[in-house]
Design a protein around this motif. Structure first.
Motif, short mmCIF file in Angstrom:
data_model
loop_
_atom_site.label_atom_id
_atom_site.label_comp_id
_atom_site.label_asym_id
_atom_site.label_seq_id
_atom_site.Cartn_x
_atom_site.Cartn_y
_atom_site.Cartn_z
N ASN A 94 0.82 -1.21 0.00
CA ASN A 94 0.00 0.00 0.00
C ASN A 94 0.86 1.26 0.00
O ASN A 94 0.35 2.36 -0.03
N SER A 95 2.16 1.08 0.05
CA SER A 95 3.06 2.23 0.11
C SER A 95 3.24 2.84 -1.27
O SER A 95 2.60 2.46 -2.22
N THR A 96 4.16 3.79 -1.37
CA THR A 96 4.38 4.49 -2.62
C THR A 96 5.22 3.66 -3.57
O THR A 96 5.46 2.49 -3.35
N LYS A 97 5.74 4.30 -4.60
CA LYS A 97 6.43 3.63 -5.70
C LYS A 97 7.65 2.86 -5.22
O LYS A 97 8.28 3.20 -4.23
N ASN A 98 8.02 1.81 -6.01
CA ASN A 98 9.28 1.14 -5.74
C ASN A 98 10.41 2.15 -5.88
O ASN A 98 10.42 2.98 -6.78
N ASN A 99 11.41 2.08 -5.00
CA ASN A 99 12.57 2.92 -5.21
C ASN A 99 13.48 2.27 -6.23
O ASN A 99 13.24 1.17 -6.72
N VAL A 100 14.56 2.99 -6.59
CA VAL A 100 15.44 2.51 -7.66
C VAL A 100 16.04 1.16 -7.33
O VAL A 100 16.13 0.27 -8.19
N ASN A 101 16.42 0.93 -6.07
CA ASN A 101 17.02 -0.35 -5.70
C ASN A 101 16.06 -1.50 -5.91
O ASN A 101 16.44 -2.58 -6.37
N GLU A 102 14.79 -1.28 -5.57
CA GLU A 102 13.80 -2.34 -5.77
C GLU A 102 13.57 -2.59 -7.26
O GLU A 102 13.44 -3.73 -7.70
N MET A 103 13.52 -1.52 -8.06
CA MET A 103 13.33 -1.67 -9.50
C MET A 103 14.47 -2.45 -10.14
O MET A 103 14.26 -3.23 -11.07
N GLU A 104 15.67 -2.27 -9.64
CA GLU A 104 16.83 -2.98 -10.19
C GLU A 104 16.70 -4.48 -10.01
O GLU A 104 17.32 -5.26 -10.75
N ASN A 105 15.92 -4.90 -9.03
CA ASN A 105 15.79 -6.33 -8.72
C ASN A 105 14.51 -6.95 -9.25
O ASN A 105 14.08 -8.01 -8.78
N ILE A 106 13.88 -6.28 -10.22
CA ILE A 106 12.68 -6.83 -10.86
C ILE A 106 13.05 -7.29 -12.27
O ILE A 106 13.79 -6.62 -12.98
N ARG A 107 12.53 -8.44 -12.67
CA ARG A 107 12.71 -8.92 -14.03
C ARG A 107 11.33 -9.28 -14.60
O ARG A 107 10.61 -10.11 -14.03
N ASN A 108 10.96 -8.66 -15.72
CA ASN A 108 9.72 -9.00 -16.42
C ASN A 108 10.10 -9.84 -17.63
O ASN A 108 10.64 -9.33 -18.62
N ILE A 109 9.85 -11.13 -17.55
CA ILE A 109 10.33 -12.04 -18.60
C ILE A 109 9.20 -12.92 -19.11
O ILE A 109 8.17 -13.10 -18.47
N GLY A 110 9.43 -13.47 -20.29
CA GLY A 110 8.53 -14.48 -20.85
C GLY A 110 9.31 -15.76 -21.10
O GLY A 110 10.54 -15.73 -21.26
N ILE A 111 8.61 -16.88 -21.09
CA ILE A 111 9.22 -18.15 -21.46
C ILE A 111 8.65 -18.54 -22.81
O ILE A 111 7.43 -18.71 -22.96
N GLU A 119 -3.85 -2.77 -2.94
CA GLU A 119 -4.27 -1.37 -2.98
C GLU A 119 -3.56 -0.60 -4.09
O GLU A 119 -4.12 0.33 -4.66
N SER A 120 -2.31 -0.99 -4.41
CA SER A 120 -1.57 -0.28 -5.45
C SER A 120 -0.52 -1.21 -6.05
O SER A 120 -0.11 -2.19 -5.42
N VAL A 121 -0.11 -0.89 -7.27
CA VAL A 121 0.95 -1.63 -7.94
C VAL A 121 1.96 -0.61 -8.46
O VAL A 121 1.59 0.38 -9.09
N ALA A 122 3.23 -0.86 -8.19
CA ALA A 122 4.28 0.11 -8.52
C ALA A 122 4.85 -0.15 -9.91
O ALA A 122 4.65 -1.21 -10.51
N ALA A 123 5.60 0.84 -10.41
CA ALA A 123 6.24 0.75 -11.72
C ALA A 123 7.15 -0.47 -11.80
O ALA A 123 7.76 -0.88 -10.81
N GLY A 124 7.23 -1.04 -12.99
CA GLY A 124 8.06 -2.22 -13.20
C GLY A 124 7.31 -3.52 -13.05
O GLY A 124 7.82 -4.58 -13.40
N ASN A 125 6.06 -3.46 -12.56
CA ASN A 125 5.28 -4.67 -12.31
C ASN A 125 4.12 -4.80 -13.28
O ASN A 125 3.88 -3.94 -14.13
N ILE A 126 3.39 -5.89 -13.12
CA ILE A 126 2.21 -6.16 -13.94
C ILE A 126 0.98 -6.09 -13.05
O ILE A 126 0.88 -6.80 -12.04
N ALA A 127 0.04 -5.22 -13.40
CA ALA A 127 -1.19 -5.06 -12.64
C ALA A 127 -2.34 -5.71 -13.40
O ALA A 127 -2.37 -5.71 -14.63
N VAL A 128 -3.28 -6.27 -12.66
CA VAL A 128 -4.51 -6.80 -13.24
C VAL A 128 -5.63 -5.87 -12.76
O VAL A 128 -5.88 -5.76 -11.57
N VAL A 129 -6.27 -5.21 -13.71
CA VAL A 129 -7.22 -4.13 -13.39
C VAL A 129 -8.64 -4.57 -13.75
O VAL A 129 -8.88 -5.07 -14.85
#
Length: 711
Positions: free
Chosen positions: A25-42, A386-396
């Motif tokens: 429910n907090s605010t956006k991912n900070n830069v360190n968190e964004m660095e550790n996200i991978r959006n990939i496909g198989i 409650e919220s989804v931050a940048a770098g992620n996938i949201a289902v709306v």
């Protein structure tokens, strides 16, 4: 000294703690968190092991307590009834996996060519991809397709050689197929380790370590350094390929080449090599190859390490979306209907954050919408957040107008600011529109002047990508929507081409709705191979015609273009689209008050007469067909293919199988799966994709006309 790694599966905290951490429910991912996200496909050819690999990734990350199997129909990502019955992936499924202090947002895509559009929609929002290869087959037909798709979307890739436990699996052959068929530079990072013919582990060619999976379900493995004294030939082979890896990297990565030049000891640290592999992967100059056997629970953890180490984070790339700054920017890539939740839209977020019940602005539809509930997905499970931050996938939930490809932001003002920044940054015409406008959607509608009687009315739902695709759609309509439908005989998508040229003049003078409509138009048509879309209509340049057409109003010219487009949809022989045709407008006269709709209809009618005069031939779709069958059954398969007007192009041996590559008319391979199953006792497989349209022999054209018209 051996180091023991144990990944316990007690951590089934995804459904609460992990979701709360990543989508809090907090605010956006900070830069360190964004660095550790991978959006990939198989991505892979059918049956290469994508879903099994995904299932193991979920298990070893602690997301699920027990592993399902495709053949048992109980995997997380194959949740549709048809997927579990058939043992194949039909629709893309999204899951989020915690790993190594970061998170992998993973999309498992279909491998069957009939569902290639699911792959296209997913690739548009991915940061990276894992291409799964069958270690006994290497690069296969659909592998080539998804590879080309990934190139089109500029998605960095790593390759995973799966099924390395098989006796006919060979790393060298797979690496060669990557070089030859994909025209790519491979970076081999693993050797396999076998004991008494059984795969037990891998050799890490960067760290020169042996990784052995011990007891359990692949959760325990040990690492130890290779030494010349203890490992002999194994050490020599690993060192040779380690040096080859460094040589390849030094030829494509300036940074590591400079490190080598400045390093007197001529030795590089594992970190230097890892960083060079990462840079080469992200720039798509080379592609790491990792090995394993997902079904045998070997190599999945090292694959996940590779995803985190070599594929880009959301902070790398996607330059165009940076024009939104801190504002919300997201692209919809999938829309589904859920029985309980209604319409659900999957949105990849590039900047800002999306909140529950937030008002958003859709740039493609040029309208605002109110979001409903907000979820994160684990295949067919949706956890409210409650919220989804940048770098992620949201289902709306609750979005009515947003469709696949649409770009959304927080407000119209934010959209306008982004347009301004983009224009300043790029100063390139058309580039802003590429970002702002959604993918073009064309809907073909059949219009009849008189409706059919209600009891005879039919609804054409759409065009399928193949037999399996249509069959699945039928089953879903019956099962999910309780509507009784019938699947009629498959209709081949023929095209028509003109035999000669033709010319015609049409004069219209009639009163319609109290207004007099007067028009005289002269048009001709001729065959022009490969004519560009914007060159289909040309204006006569002769003196007399040019003088007449100089008075043509732009609105009338647009009506003429629409008439040409309508006429080209229906050829004179079977009503199929006419291709490779250039149309010339020679004369145009219209009376005052003549409507644009009359112009369009008259042009279409004139051209139909031109086409009838020129006559047409049928062009049939032909497919690139690849059949893999045991040598013992190959003669029967080849004999059957010869009866189907097939052009065999290559036959090669792959271990104990023959791979037959050929060109086949689509009409001749309808229902081929059941025939091939019978000929090979269920041991052969095939894949095919569209190749081109070709002219038919007269006898085959007559048969096609009879099949379509009945006479």
């Amino acid at each position: 000294m051996k180091k023991l790694y144990f990944l316990s599966n007690y951590r089934n905290f995804f459904k609460n703690a992990w979701a709360a951490r990543c989508y809090s429910n907090s605010t956006k991912n900070n830069v360190n968190e964004m660095e550790n996200i991978r959006n990939i496909g198989i991505l892979a050819h059918i049956d290469a092991g994508k879903t099994t690999t995904t299932e193991r990734m979920l298990f070893y990350s602690g997301t699920i307590r027990s592993m399902g199997e495709v053949h048992h129909g109980n995997t997380v990502t194959d949740y549709m009834e048809q997927e579990r019955q058939r043992g194949i992936t039909i629709t893309s499924a999204a899951v989020t996996i915690p790993w190594r202090g970061g998170q992998i947002n993973l999309i498992d895509t279909p491998g069957h060519i009939d569902f290639t559009m699911e792959v296209e929609q997913s690739l548009a929002v991915l940061d990276g991809a894992v291409i799964v290869l069958d270690g006994s087959a290497g690069v296969e037909a659909q592998t080539l397709t998804v590879w080309r798709q990934a190139i089109g979307y500029r998605v960095p890739r790593i390759l995973y050689l799966n099924k390395m436990d098989r006796n006919d699996a060979f790393v060298e052959a797979c690496v060669n197929s990557v070089t030859e068929k994909l025209q790519a530079t491979p970076l081999l990072l693993h050797h396999t380790v076998r004991h008494e013919g059984r795969l037990i582990g891998l050799i890490d060619l960067i760290n020169l370590e042996e990784i052995i999976w011990t007891q359990g379900r692949g959760q325990k493995f040990t690492r130890r350094k290779l030494t010349e004294k203890d490992d002999g030939h194994k050490w020599e082979a690993a060192v040779t390929d380690h040096r080859q890896l460094v040589d390849t990297l030094s030829s494509i990565d300036d940074e590591i080449a400079e490190t080598i030049i400045n390093n007197e000891s001529l030795e590089l640290s594992a970190r230097d090599i890892d960083n060079a592999v990462r840079r080469s992967t992200i720039k798509m100059k080379a592609f790491p190859i990792l090995c394993g056997s997902s079904y045998k629970n070997i190599g999945v953890q090292t694959l996940m390490d590779g995803v985190m180490s070599y594929l880009p984070s959301p902070l790398e790339g996607h330059e165009l979306y940076k024009c939104f700054g801190e504002e919300l920017a997201g692209r919809a890539f999938k829309v589904i209907h859920d029985d309980q939740r209604g319409v659900l839209t999957f949105v990849r977020l590039y900047s800002g954050e999306m909140k529950k019940a937030q008002k958003i602005y859709n740039l493609g539809q040029d309208r605002s919408e109110q979001t409903g509930a907000l979820y994160v997905a684990l295949a067919d499970e949706y956890r409210p957040v409650e919220s989804v931050a940048a770098g992620n996938i949201a289902v709306v939930g609750s979005l009515k107008a947003t469709m696949t490809g649409d770009l959304v932001t927080s407000t119209q003002a934010a959209a306008n600011r982004a347009r301004g920044r983009l224009a300043t940054l790029l100063r390139l015409p058309g580039r802003a529109e590429e970002l702002m406008l959604p993918s073009a959607r064309q809907r073909l509608q059949a219009l009849d002047s008189e409706p059919e009687p209600e009891e005879l009315a039919e609804i054409l739902l759409g065009i399928g990508m193949g037999e399996l695709h249509l069959e699945i759609i039928k089953e879903r309509i019956i099962r999910e929507y309780k509507i009784d439908v019938e699947l009629g005989p498959l209709q081949i998508a023929y095209r028509e081409a003109l035999v000669s040229s033709g010319k015609n003049t049409l004069t219209v003078d009639r009163k319609i709705g109290g207004a007099r409509q007067q028009l005289k138009v002269t048009m001709s048509a001729r065959t022009v191979k490969g004519v560009a879309q914007d060159k289909i209509l040309r204006l006569d340049k002769t003196v007399e015609s040019a003088s007449n057409l100089a008075h043509l109003h732009p609105r009338q010219l647009q009506a003429v273009r629409q008439g040409v487009a309508a006429a080209l949809l229906h050829g004179p022989k079977l009503g199929c689209p006419v291709v490779d045709v250039q149309v010339t407008l020679h004369w145009f006269e219209s009376g005052r008050g003549t409507s644009d709709s009359v112009v369009t209809a008259s042009v279409a009618q004139c051209l139909r007469k031109v086409f009838e005069e020129a006559d047409s031939i049928l062009l049939e779709p032909v497919m690139s067909l690849e059949v893999v069958c045991p040598e013992t059954h190959s003669q029967r398969v080849l004999a059957d293919l010869s009866r189907r007007r097939v052009e065999v192009q290559h036959i090669q041996l792959r271990q104990h199988n023959k791979v037959i590559e050929c060109i086949a008319p689509l009409s001749e391979v309808v229902g081929y799966s059941s025939t091939l199953r019978s000929l090979s006792s269920g041991l052969a497989t095939f894949s095919m994709q569209f190749h081109s349209h070709r002219q038919m022999a007269p006898q085959h054209e007559q048969l096609a006309v009879k099949n379509v018209t009945g006479f």
